[in-house]
Structures are given as structure tokens and as C-alpha cells.
Design a protein around this motif. Structure first.
Motif, short mmCIF file in Angstrom:
data_model
loop_
_atom_site.label_atom_id
_atom_site.label_comp_id
_atom_site.label_asym_id
_atom_site.label_seq_id
_atom_site.Cartn_x
_atom_site.Cartn_y
_atom_site.Cartn_z
N SER A 162 81.87 -32.60 95.68
CA SER A 162 81.26 -31.65 94.78
C SER A 162 82.20 -30.49 94.49
O SER A 162 82.95 -30.04 95.35
N GLU A 178 71.61 -26.97 94.93
CA GLU A 178 72.55 -27.21 93.84
C GLU A 178 72.33 -26.19 92.72
O GLU A 178 71.19 -25.86 92.38
N ALA A 205 83.07 -30.05 81.17
CA ALA A 205 81.66 -30.06 81.57
C ALA A 205 80.91 -28.88 80.96
O ALA A 205 79.78 -29.03 80.47
N LYS A 209 77.81 -28.90 77.92
CA LYS A 209 76.53 -28.21 78.10
C LYS A 209 76.37 -27.04 77.12
O LYS A 209 75.31 -26.41 77.09
N LYS A 258 75.75 -28.62 90.09
CA LYS A 258 75.07 -29.86 89.73
C LYS A 258 75.86 -30.64 88.68
O LYS A 258 76.18 -30.13 87.61
N GLY A 259 76.21 -31.89 89.01
CA GLY A 259 76.88 -32.77 88.07
C GLY A 259 78.37 -32.53 87.90
O GLY A 259 78.99 -33.15 87.04
N TYR A 261 82.03 -32.76 89.75
CA TYR A 261 82.69 -33.33 90.91
C TYR A 261 84.20 -33.40 90.73
O TYR A 261 84.70 -33.35 89.60
#
Length: 340
Positions: A162, A178, A205, A209, A258-259, A261
Motif C-alpha cells: 500500500s 484506509e 490515480a 479521480k 485506498k486503491g 499501491y
């Protein structure tokens, strides 16, 4: 005459395009063009005829290509022979974030089990390690997974962990809760510069979003990122491994994002694969990442769908092993924390 210039020249000749050769060599087009121009200047004659759809060799270029290929083959044989004599030496690149979870114990095991091996360690951030790989300096290297492996290296995905947000103690982040990326919208962030591979992953990422990524400080090292966060200067985004064994854990707080990595791979220099030192180090690394019991909090093993070797057509796709679920690990940690 620079050997690298000749290698670049042959790659352009083989591919018939400076743009395609630059992509294959992981160089920028202007950088490759400068190298070719420098070689032409040294030779004293144009080596390529430039066209809209690529390049073709001139008469001088064809002569140079014919004479260069056997010379480079002979050099490769000499390099292999020298490498065999230097079989007891290992040059390895390791992530800065792995200092406490892997590097110290790995090096200790290596020198104890193989006392004849001498080790040179490059402990760096991902972009620096990638530069060393591209230059052919490293025998082995652990750095972020890439869909296409650099020429001359074999890639073996090892582990996924993570990425975490780190703040000072007042941030009140919790490892068992998270944190959604939206919680960092327009927050003051601390990460290495844009050439850093993990920074690039984070930016992608955030972009997906639709989140604003406000980068306030760009330290060169993971340790300085953490120190900036500990001092309340911003929120650092680092791999979970970077806070394992931290000397002053009570002075900061952190939570997994969260999400988001980081997937790490082992890169092996094919020209040094015969070395006893390289084989010994690789064996220890693969043994370490053969069992979930050897991992740290927030990490999980991966398998690979196919092996990635040199060349643009070779790729690999990591898959998470089902026996180690990150949600279960966080839940387990939460239960342990409640009992403390």
C-alpha cells in the motif's frame, strides 16, 4: 570513439527510425539525435539519410555498420569473460523505503551465507535506480514494476504494498482505516519529483479521480519526505515500508490510501546472470518473497502471468496471490490495535 554511440547507431540502423529507436532505448528523441550527430561529427561523414518516414544508411553508414557489429560482439565476449572473473562481486540497487523491512536483513544474510561475495549497494529512489539500470550499472535491482522491461534485463514481480499518507501526530491517521484519495484533495503534499515512478503512479490515480494534487515540497529521499510530514509541513505519500521500524513512531500518524499501491519487481542483468554472486543474491531474494510470513504490514505477494525480457514486445502482468488479502491484513491489524 564512445562504445555507446556505436550501440545507439546500430539500433537506429536496425529500426530505421530515430523515434522508434529512442523509445526502444528508453531515451528521448533529442538525446539520441545528439548522440548520432556526435558520432557523425567524429566520423566526418553523414551516416543516415533523413526522410519523413524514418532514416536509411548512407554508404558510410553501411560500411560502419558492417565493421561495428563484429567488434561489438567481440566486446560482449570480453565483458562476459571479465564478468566471470568478477563473479564474487555484486552491484545491487534497492529502494530507500526498504531499509528496515528488507535491505539490512538481506545484506546480513548474504554476507553470512556467502562470505566470499563483496557487495556494492545503490540505495535510491525509483528514478535514480532506473537511470542506473539504463546505464547497465546494476547486476540486480528492486524497483517499481514496469509493463515493458529495459533492454538487457529480466523482470520478476515480487510484492505489492500500500501507498500511505503520513502526517504529524495531530493528523490522527490510523493504519487500520484506509483513507480515500478524496481526503487529500488540495492538501499540501510531500513527494519526490515528477521523474519518480511512484510519484507518477500517484498523479495518475489522482487525475483519474479528478482530484487536485497540490505538491508543496519535493524532497529527494523518502526519509526527508517523512521528516517533513513529521514536522507538520505537509502530508507525505510513500510506500508502507518506509515507516516500518521508524525511530519515532509516536511523532507521526499514517494511513493506507485506498486503491493506491506500489508493485515492486526484481530486475536481473542478463549479462551477469552467470555470476555466482548474482545467483546467490537472487536466490535469497526469491526465497524471502516466497511466503506471506516474510512480509511487512500492508504488503502482499504477487505472481506473474508471463516473464518480461528485453524488447518492446515482451511484457508481464503481475497478479495478487489469493492467500494474502490486504483487507484481511488491515482488519487483523485493527483487532491487534484494539487489544493494545
Amino acid at each position: 570513439m564512445e562504445l555507446t554511440y556505436l550501440q545507439y547507431f546500430l539500433r537506429v540502423a536496425e529500426m530505421g527510425s530515430i523515434n522508434r529507436a529512442a523509445a526502444d532505448l528508453s531515451l528521448s528523441q533529442p538525446a539520441l539525435s545528439r548522440n548520432i550527430a556526435a558520432l557523425e561529427n567524429e566520423i566526418g561523414s553523414p551516416l543516415f539519410t533523413r526522410r519523413r518516414d524514418g532514416v536509411t544508411l548512407t554508404e558510410a553508414g553501411r560500411l560502419l555498420a558492417d565493421r561495428t557489429r563484429p567488434l561489438l560482439s567481440q566486446f560482449a565476449l570480453i565483458k562476459e569473460e571479465v564478468g566471470q572473473r568478477a563473479a564474487g562481486h555484486l552491484t545491487i540497487g534497492l529502494p530507500q523505503a526498504w531499509k528496515n523491512v528488507f535491505t539490512i536483513s538481506f545484506i546480513g544474510d548474504l554476507v553470512k551465507q556467502h562470505p566470499g561475495v563483496s557487495v556494492k549497494i545503490h540505495d535510491g529512489v525509483s528514478n535514480t535506480l532506473r537511470e542506473y539500470l539504463a546505464a547497465g550499472i546494476l547486476d540486480l535491482c528492486i524497483m517499481p514494476f514496469e509493463p515493458v522491461t529495459l533492454n538487457g534485463y529480466v523482470q520478476s514481480p515480487l510484492v505489492r504494498e500500500s501507498m500511505i499518507a503520513i502526517g504529524d501526530a495531530t493528523a490522527e491517521f490510523r493504519p487500520y482505516n484506509e483513507l480515500p484519495l478524496t481526503a487529500l484533495d488540495n492538501a499540501r503534499l510531500v513527494m519526490p519529483g515528477r521523474t519518480n515512478v511512484l510519484r507518477q503512479h500517484a498523479e495518475q490515480a489522482f487525475m483519474r479521480k479528478g482530484i487536485s494534487m497540490r505538491m508543496l515540497i519535493e524532497p529527494f529521499t523518502q526519509d526527508l519526505c517523512i521528516e517533513c510530514a513529521r514536522g507538520g509541513l505537509g502530508i507525505a505519500i510513500t510506500p508502507a515500508s518506509s515507516v516500518q521500524g521508524y525511530a519515532n513512531p509516536e511523532s507521526l500518524s499514517w494511513a493506507p490510501l485506498k486503491g493506491l499501491y506500489a508493485t515492486w519487481s526484481l530486475y536481473e542483468n542478463e549479462a551477469r546472470a552467470h555470476s555466482e554472486a548474482v545467483r546467490a543474491a537472487k536466490h535469497l531474494i526469491m526465497k524471502r518473497f516466497s511466503s506471506p510470513a516474510n512480509l511487512w504490514f500492508g504488503a502482499e505477494l504477487v505472481t506473474v502471468a508471463s516473464t518480461a525480457k528485453a524488447g518492446p514486445s515482451k511484457s508481464c502482468s503481475p497478479r495478487i496471490r489469493p492467500e494474502l488479502n490486504p483487507t484481511a491484513r488491515f482488519a487483523s491489524f485493527k483487532e491487534e490495535a484494539r487489544c493494545d
